[in-house]
Design an enzyme around this catalytic site. Structure first.
Site, PDB file in Angstrom:
ATOM      1  N   HIS A  48       1.146  -3.755   6.261  1.00  0.00           N
ATOM      2  CA  HIS A  48       2.482  -3.468   5.741  1.00  0.00           C
ATOM      3  C   HIS A  48       2.530  -2.107   5.049  1.00  0.00           C
ATOM      4  CE1 HIS A  48      -0.151  -5.349   2.891  1.00  0.00           C
ATOM      5  NE2 HIS A  48       0.501  -4.703   1.937  1.00  0.00           N
ATOM      6  N   ASP A 222       6.851  -6.946   9.117  1.00  0.00           N
ATOM      7  CA  ASP A 222       6.079  -5.771   8.703  1.00  0.00           C
ATOM      8  C   ASP A 222       5.330  -5.146   9.875  1.00  0.00           C
ATOM      9  OD1 ASP A 222       4.035  -7.665   9.005  1.00  0.00           O
ATOM     10  OD2 ASP A 222       2.838  -6.800   7.386  1.00  0.00           O
ATOM     11  N   ASP A 224       2.379  -5.266  11.167  1.00  0.00           N
ATOM     12  CA  ASP A 224       1.632  -6.106  12.110  1.00  0.00           C
ATOM     13  C   ASP A 224       2.333  -7.449  12.322  1.00  0.00           C
ATOM     14  OD1 ASP A 224       0.891  -6.848   9.498  1.00  0.00           O
ATOM     15  OD2 ASP A 224      -1.086  -7.553  10.122  1.00  0.00           O
ATOM     16  N   ASP A 226       3.198  -9.977  10.578  1.00  0.00           N
ATOM     17  CA  ASP A 226       2.880 -11.285   9.975  1.00  0.00           C
ATOM     18  C   ASP A 226       3.774 -11.590   8.775  1.00  0.00           C
ATOM     19  OD1 ASP A 226       1.599  -9.381   8.416  1.00  0.00           O
ATOM     20  OD2 ASP A 226      -0.347 -10.388   8.379  1.00  0.00           O
ATOM     21  N   ARG A 227       4.325 -10.551   8.101  1.00  0.00           N
ATOM     22  CA  ARG A 227       5.252 -10.801   6.986  1.00  0.00           C
ATOM     23  C   ARG A 227       6.690 -10.800   7.491  1.00  0.00           C
ATOM     24  NH1 ARG A 227       3.155  -7.515   1.719  1.00  0.00           N
ATOM     25  NH2 ARG A 227       0.953  -8.003   1.956  1.00  0.00           N
TER      26      ARG A 227
HETATM   27  O1  LIG Z   1      -2.016  -9.877   5.709  1.00  0.00           O
HETATM   28  P1  LIG Z   1      -1.338  -8.783   4.935  1.00  0.00           P
HETATM   29  O2  LIG Z   1       0.124  -8.648   5.277  1.00  0.00           O
HETATM   30  O3  LIG Z   1      -2.082  -7.493   5.020  1.00  0.00           O
HETATM   31  O4  LIG Z   1      -1.376  -9.246   3.418  1.00  0.00           O
HETATM   32  C1  LIG Z   1      -2.589  -9.526   2.761  1.00  0.00           C
HETATM   33  C2  LIG Z   1      -2.352  -9.805   1.286  1.00  0.00           C
HETATM   34  O5  LIG Z   1      -1.777  -8.643   0.709  1.00  0.00           O
HETATM   35  C3  LIG Z   1      -1.523  -8.696  -0.711  1.00  0.00           C
HETATM   36  O6  LIG Z   1      -2.727  -8.835  -1.376  1.00  0.00           O
HETATM   37  C4  LIG Z   1      -0.607  -9.859  -1.030  1.00  0.00           C
HETATM   38  O7  LIG Z   1      -0.426  -9.985  -2.437  1.00  0.00           O
HETATM   39  C5  LIG Z   1      -1.165 -11.154  -0.458  1.00  0.00           C
HETATM   40  O8  LIG Z   1      -0.249 -12.187  -0.704  1.00  0.00           O
HETATM   41  C6  LIG Z   1      -1.438 -10.996   1.053  1.00  0.00           C
HETATM   42  O9  LIG Z   1      -2.043 -12.148   1.547  1.00  0.00           O
END
Ligand SMILES: O=P(O)(O)OC[C@H]1O[C@H](O)[C@H](O)[C@@H](O)[C@@H]1O
Length: 402
Positions: A48, A222, A224, A226-227
């Site tokens: 992201h 986002d 990739d 996943d968000r």
């Molecule tokens: O998988 P991503 O979108 O890179 O996010 C990975 C992590 O990023 C941050 O640390 C957030 O606070 C987490 O809640 C999330 O799991």
């Protein structure tokens, strides 16, 4: 490197585009002609964060269950990087054109070696069709009273958005914003929140005022994919509410959950909206540390169906990653269900109606999050170490305050 180390074959998404959730699905579901399955996957992504030559870039490793590697594995990898003295590479293999679908076979130094380039979206769409009722979503999208908008933020979601929302579900092409994947995310910050998904936020009537009537539903994913962020007309759904509302409506609205939820889970900093749903529906409930791998443990144990994090991640046990497009389809399914007898009526049940109704039933929950970006890493580590040290002397830490 793979060929030189005796790997039999490598699977690559066409144009090197695969979303993180699609990678998880492929590890779990894809079987090659000779019956082989993936043992794991490398995901090269800035996630992201801003990407490109002068910005972020990262490598994630996912295990055979499709989920992020646990700390025991990443710690071992890290410790190996400190002692490694050589690596093998097969220099004689010609390059493979990864814009072209097909299998290229080589004889590598360790024996036969295949590079299999496959379509990024086909397997993922197939999986989504086993989860959601595409016909009912199609009817919703076809209703003249409903309007839809999706922002890919120039991340990998664009490789799925047209195929999913336009070709499969009948949305118009004009409902897609920034859906051409770009290596540097078009210079943007592909984090689907109110700060960075500016264009979508404006289009949904939450930013600068405009005379154009906003769509009924808007979403973003986002870099990739996943968000996700879910918006209604002039209305923001917090990620904490989103997971609670999906859980509360899953059984009626989403065929995959028709026989009930095994349990639900949220990360520690996510609001307690989901806790109340679990209590009311008599579901198993878990609070886990931040990081999707902790949900994966519960899912592998058959104890969790739906989960989410406050950082705009929502997902289910169909894979072992959070899943932006899944979350959009979940919301469209809830809207389709709530409006199933109403598509010809005067007014549709809106995203805002659903959230207000949810608050009226379960109460409203709050949380807050502050992002400190581009800070000096050493100073940040020092601050965290200091906080950990102070923890033992602060009497309110680790107490539940109601
Ligand atoms: O998988 P991503 O979108 O890179 O996010 C990975 C992590 O990023 C941050 O640390 C957030 O606070 C987490 O809640 C999330 O799991």
């Amino acid at each position: 490197m793979a060929a030189a180390n005796g790997v039999r074959r490598v699977w690559v998404g066409q144009d090197s585009l695969l979303s993180t959730p699609a990678v998880s699905a492929i590890i779990r579901e894809r079987i090659s002609a000779d019956g082989a399955k993936a043992t794991g996957a490398f995901i090269l992504t800035a996630s992201h964060n801003p990407g490109g030559p002068t910005e972020d870039f990262g490598i994630k490793y996912n295990m055979g269950n499709g989920g992020p590697a646990p700390e025991s594995v990443t710690d071992k990898i890290f410790s190996n990087t400190k002692t490694i003295t050589e690596y093998l590479i097969a220099e004689d293999l010609p390059n493979v054109d990864i814009s072209v679908i097909g299998v290229t076979s080589f004889t590598g130094p360790e024996g036969p070696f295949d590079v299999d380039v496959f379509d990024s979206a086909t397997d993922y769409i197939k999986l989504m069709k086993t989860i959601f009722d595409f016909e009912s979503i199609k009817k919703l999208l076809a209703s003249p009273k409903f309007s839809f908008c999706f922002d890919g933020l120039h991340g990998v979601a664009g490789a799925y958005a047209k195929r999913m929302f336009v070709d499969e579900l009948g949305a118009s092409e004009s409902s897609l914003l920034n859906c051409v994947p770009k290596e540097d995310f078009g210079g943007g910050h592909p984090d689907p929140n109110l700060t960075y998904a500016k264009e979508l936020v404006d289009r949904m009537g939450l930013g600068k005022t405009s005379n154009v009537e906003p769509p009924e539903f808007g979403a973003a994913a986002d870099g990739d994919a996943d968000r996700n962020m879910v918006l209604g007309k002039r209305f923001f759904v917090t990620p904490s509410d989103s997971v609670a509302i999906i859980a509360a409506n899953a059984v009626q609205s989403i065929p995959y959950f028709a026989s009930g939820l095994k349990g639900v889970a949220r990360s520690m900093p996510t609001s307690a909206a989901l806790d109340v749903v679990a209590k009311n529906l008599n579901l198993k409930f878990f609070e886990v540390p931040t990081g999707w791998k902790f949900f994966g443990n519960l899912m592998d144990a058959g104890m969790c169906s739906v989960c989410g994090e406050e950082s705009f991640g929502t997902g289910s046990d169909h894979i072992r990653e959070k899943d932006g497009i899944w979350a959009v389809l979940a919301w469209l399914s809830i809207l389709a269900y709530k409006n199933k007898d109403n598509l010809g009526g005067d007014k549709l049940v809106t995203v805002e109606d659903i959230v207000l109704q949810h608050w009226a039933t379960y109460g409203r929950h709050y949380y807050t999050r502050y992002d400190y970006e581009n800070v000096d890493a050493e100073a940040a580590k020092e601050l965290m170490a200091n906080l950990v040290k102070m923890q033992s002397s602060l009497s309110d830490v680790n107490k539940s305050i109601k």
